[in-house]
Motif scaffolding. Sequence first.
Motif, PDB file in Angstrom:
ATOM      1  N   TYR A  52       5.628   3.560   0.964  1.00 47.40           N
ATOM      2  CA  TYR A  52       5.340   2.392   0.854  1.00 47.40           C
ATOM      3  C   TYR A  52       5.121   1.193   2.007  1.00 47.40           C
ATOM      4  O   TYR A  52       6.271   1.210   2.776  1.00 47.40           O
ATOM      5  CB  TYR A  52       5.344   1.378   0.074  1.00 47.40           C
ATOM      6  CG  TYR A  52       4.996   1.928  -1.629  1.00 47.40           C
ATOM      7  CD1 TYR A  52       3.993   2.102  -2.447  1.00 47.40           C
ATOM      8  CD2 TYR A  52       6.076   2.951  -2.139  1.00 47.40           C
ATOM      9  CE1 TYR A  52       4.061   3.237  -3.768  1.00 47.40           C
ATOM     10  CE2 TYR A  52       5.410   3.966  -3.754  1.00 47.40           C
ATOM     11  CZ  TYR A  52       4.887   4.310  -4.102  1.00 47.40           C
ATOM     12  OH  TYR A  52       5.046   4.370  -5.384  1.00 47.40           O
ATOM     13  N   HIS A  70       7.616   9.477  -1.872  1.00 47.17           N
ATOM     14  CA  HIS A  70       6.316   8.104  -2.271  1.00 47.17           C
ATOM     15  C   HIS A  70       6.546   6.657  -0.997  1.00 47.17           C
ATOM     16  O   HIS A  70       7.536   6.596  -1.396  1.00 47.17           O
ATOM     17  CB  HIS A  70       6.125   7.539  -4.056  1.00 47.17           C
ATOM     18  CG  HIS A  70       6.250   8.903  -4.424  1.00 47.17           C
ATOM     19  ND1 HIS A  70       5.116   8.857  -5.268  1.00 47.17           N
ATOM     20  CD2 HIS A  70       7.298   9.353  -5.483  1.00 47.17           C
ATOM     21  CE1 HIS A  70       5.081   9.477  -6.698  1.00 47.17           C
ATOM     22  NE2 HIS A  70       6.064  10.197  -6.054  1.00 47.17           N
ATOM     23  N   ARG A 118       7.117  -2.880  -6.635  1.00 46.91           N
ATOM     24  CA  ARG A 118       5.993  -1.526  -6.651  1.00 46.91           C
ATOM     25  C   ARG A 118       6.997   0.072  -6.820  1.00 46.91           C
ATOM     26  O   ARG A 118       6.124   0.758  -7.496  1.00 46.91           O
ATOM     27  CB  ARG A 118       5.348  -1.485  -5.380  1.00 46.91           C
ATOM     28  CG  ARG A 118       4.026  -0.002  -5.440  1.00 46.91           C
ATOM     29  CD  ARG A 118       3.025  -0.686  -5.458  1.00 46.91           C
ATOM     30  NE  ARG A 118       2.530   0.663  -5.670  1.00 46.91           N
ATOM     31  CZ  ARG A 118       1.389   0.684  -4.752  1.00 46.91           C
ATOM     32  NH1 ARG A 118       0.603  -0.763  -4.184  1.00 46.91           N
ATOM     33  NH2 ARG A 118       0.552   1.787  -4.683  1.00 46.91           N
ATOM     34  N   LEU A 119       7.881   0.193  -6.123  1.00 50.87           N
ATOM     35  CA  LEU A 119       8.876   1.797  -5.954  1.00 50.87           C
ATOM     36  C   LEU A 119       8.914   2.088  -7.726  1.00 50.87           C
ATOM     37  O   LEU A 119       8.999   3.062  -8.670  1.00 50.87           O
ATOM     38  CB  LEU A 119       9.881   1.598  -5.425  1.00 50.87           C
ATOM     39  CG  LEU A 119       9.776   2.216  -3.767  1.00 50.87           C
ATOM     40  CD1 LEU A 119       8.463   1.444  -3.393  1.00 50.87           C
ATOM     41  CD2 LEU A 119      11.244   2.450  -3.602  1.00 50.87           C
ATOM     42  N   ARG A 143       7.392   0.567 -10.402  1.00 50.81           N
ATOM     43  CA  ARG A 143       6.776   0.444 -11.682  1.00 50.81           C
ATOM     44  C   ARG A 143       6.174   1.898 -11.385  1.00 50.81           C
ATOM     45  O   ARG A 143       6.094   2.475 -11.783  1.00 50.81           O
ATOM     46  CB  ARG A 143       6.089  -0.596 -11.513  1.00 50.81           C
ATOM     47  CG  ARG A 143       6.225  -1.773 -11.664  1.00 50.81           C
ATOM     48  CD  ARG A 143       5.110  -2.695 -11.670  1.00 50.81           C
ATOM     49  NE  ARG A 143       5.497  -4.658 -11.864  1.00 50.81           N
ATOM     50  CZ  ARG A 143       6.012  -4.883 -12.934  1.00 50.81           C
ATOM     51  NH1 ARG A 143       5.434  -4.288 -14.007  1.00 50.81           N
ATOM     52  NH2 ARG A 143       6.605  -6.167 -13.014  1.00 50.81           N
ATOM     53  N   ASP A 144       5.556   2.399 -10.092  1.00 47.35           N
ATOM     54  CA  ASP A 144       5.306   3.945  -9.665  1.00 47.35           C
ATOM     55  C   ASP A 144       6.511   5.335  -9.868  1.00 47.35           C
ATOM     56  O   ASP A 144       5.616   5.621 -10.905  1.00 47.35           O
ATOM     57  CB  ASP A 144       4.888   3.916  -8.159  1.00 47.35           C
ATOM     58  CG  ASP A 144       3.832   2.652  -8.392  1.00 47.35           C
ATOM     59  OD1 ASP A 144       3.300   2.391  -8.001  1.00 47.35           O
ATOM     60  OD2 ASP A 144       3.146   3.365  -6.811  1.00 47.35           O
ATOM     61  N   GLY A 145       7.173   4.354 -10.298  1.00 48.62           N
ATOM     62  CA  GLY A 145       8.426   5.573 -10.181  1.00 48.62           C
ATOM     63  C   GLY A 145       8.907   6.144 -11.797  1.00 48.62           C
ATOM     64  O   GLY A 145       9.015   7.065 -11.843  1.00 48.62           O
ATOM     65  N   ALA A 198       6.411   5.484 -13.708  1.00 47.78           N
ATOM     66  CA  ALA A 198       5.580   6.358 -13.867  1.00 47.78           C
ATOM     67  C   ALA A 198       5.075   7.713 -13.458  1.00 47.78           C
ATOM     68  O   ALA A 198       4.469   8.509 -14.208  1.00 47.78           O
ATOM     69  CB  ALA A 198       4.051   5.364 -13.835  1.00 47.78           C
ATOM     70  N   ALA A 199       5.601   7.636 -12.791  1.00 44.84           N
ATOM     71  CA  ALA A 199       5.720   9.479 -12.004  1.00 44.84           C
ATOM     72  C   ALA A 199       7.257  10.322 -12.622  1.00 44.84           C
ATOM     73  O   ALA A 199       7.356  11.089 -12.212  1.00 44.84           O
ATOM     74  CB  ALA A 199       6.634   9.213 -11.072  1.00 44.84           C
ATOM     75  N   GLU A 219       0.846  -1.072   0.324  1.00 44.92           N
ATOM     76  CA  GLU A 219       0.269  -0.001   0.275  1.00 44.92           C
ATOM     77  C   GLU A 219       0.994   0.895   0.089  1.00 44.92           C
ATOM     78  O   GLU A 219       2.190   1.282   0.642  1.00 44.92           O
ATOM     79  CB  GLU A 219      -0.905   0.158   1.335  1.00 44.92           C
ATOM     80  CG  GLU A 219      -2.065  -1.158   1.672  1.00 44.92           C
ATOM     81  CD  GLU A 219      -2.644  -0.797   2.592  1.00 44.92           C
ATOM     82  OE1 GLU A 219      -2.341   0.133   3.548  1.00 44.92           O
ATOM     83  OE2 GLU A 219      -3.833  -1.866   3.014  1.00 44.92           O
ATOM     84  N   GLU A 220       0.441   2.208  -0.764  1.00 45.42           N
ATOM     85  CA  GLU A 220       1.262   3.737  -0.688  1.00 45.42           C
ATOM     86  C   GLU A 220       1.188   4.178   0.260  1.00 45.42           C
ATOM     87  O   GLU A 220      -0.333   4.571   1.499  1.00 45.42           O
ATOM     88  CB  GLU A 220       0.459   4.107  -2.088  1.00 45.42           C
ATOM     89  CG  GLU A 220       2.049   5.373  -1.790  1.00 45.42           C
ATOM     90  CD  GLU A 220       2.213   6.508  -3.611  1.00 45.42           C
ATOM     91  OE1 GLU A 220       2.574   7.734  -3.328  1.00 45.42           O
ATOM     92  OE2 GLU A 220       1.388   5.716  -4.042  1.00 45.42           O
TER      93      GLU A 220
END
Length: 310
Positions: free
Chosen positions: A209, A207, A256-257, A259-261, A263-264, A171-172
């Motif tokens: 998590y 970010h 997760r970091l 993938r989200d990074g 995207a950011a 979860e973030e």
Amino acid sequence: MSTAALSELQPVVPPEKHVAEIAIEEVGLDVSRAIERAEVAAWLDLYEAAPSDFAARHGLSIARDGDLVWTTCTTIPFIHFNCVKNIGVDGPVSEAELDALLAHYRDAGIRRPWFYTNPHTEPSRLRCWLEARGLQHQGGWERIYRDATPLAAEPLFPGDPLIPVDDPVVEEVTSETASQWASFIDGKYRLPTSPWLTALVGRKGWHHYMLKRGGAVAAARSLFIGPDGAGWSGIDAPVPGIMAPSFDLDAMLGERLVRDGIAAGAKLFVADIEAPLPDRDGPAYRNYDRLGFKLAYLRSHYSYLPAHSS
């Protein structure tokens, strides 16, 4: 009769060549500087976010002279809080500058300041200067990095389908869960930093998590992405290989970091393997290799020995 030792009569067997379990890339000075600057940028922003009353209570500060950055904390003897982040990184350091930094820590009552060096630190004799002043090499961390190449669409570290009830969930961290996340980290490190940590939740560039199993927090890791797109991963707990035997949960957080990074808008990711192995094998190396990271170099740490050490 020959009196040769038995060992001398045995055939000489060359040592087996070991292949590291992560890609190793010989980086140049520019890449090395970019890697180190990513962490420095994160710590500059982290200190800027510290609540003023918390900073005053703990003698917490960060200072810079040109590109050189160092931290101070008079009440918490934690490596990150009393260290010179980037000595000799952006240009050669002098003995006079080193002595001034040591004097600063002495005046602040800090008995064990830390200095980081890497193969590109200038000048190369900095290590000799540190040792001549009584500081000693005390391990180090593997510096690893990757670019923004996307990961495969399928999960790299899926949960165990045989135990769905205990399946880990990443979860973030939000404002509603910030205190839970901060308390978990403080509990693992035995630190009083929750007011500081919660100030980072919702802050631009950060970010955070946490991974939960059965509803309870089991691991945490953060990512800071600077304006230049350089991302630094840290504030991790528990540290695999040191504080926890398993590396799997941290690998899930790392995925997760990344993938989200991406995207950011992150263009560079920097992290550490804090339990390095001489053959550069083991789960930490394998997991980060699967995540697309490469090993740049070992960053060495220097400080005085503890007072109780012989």
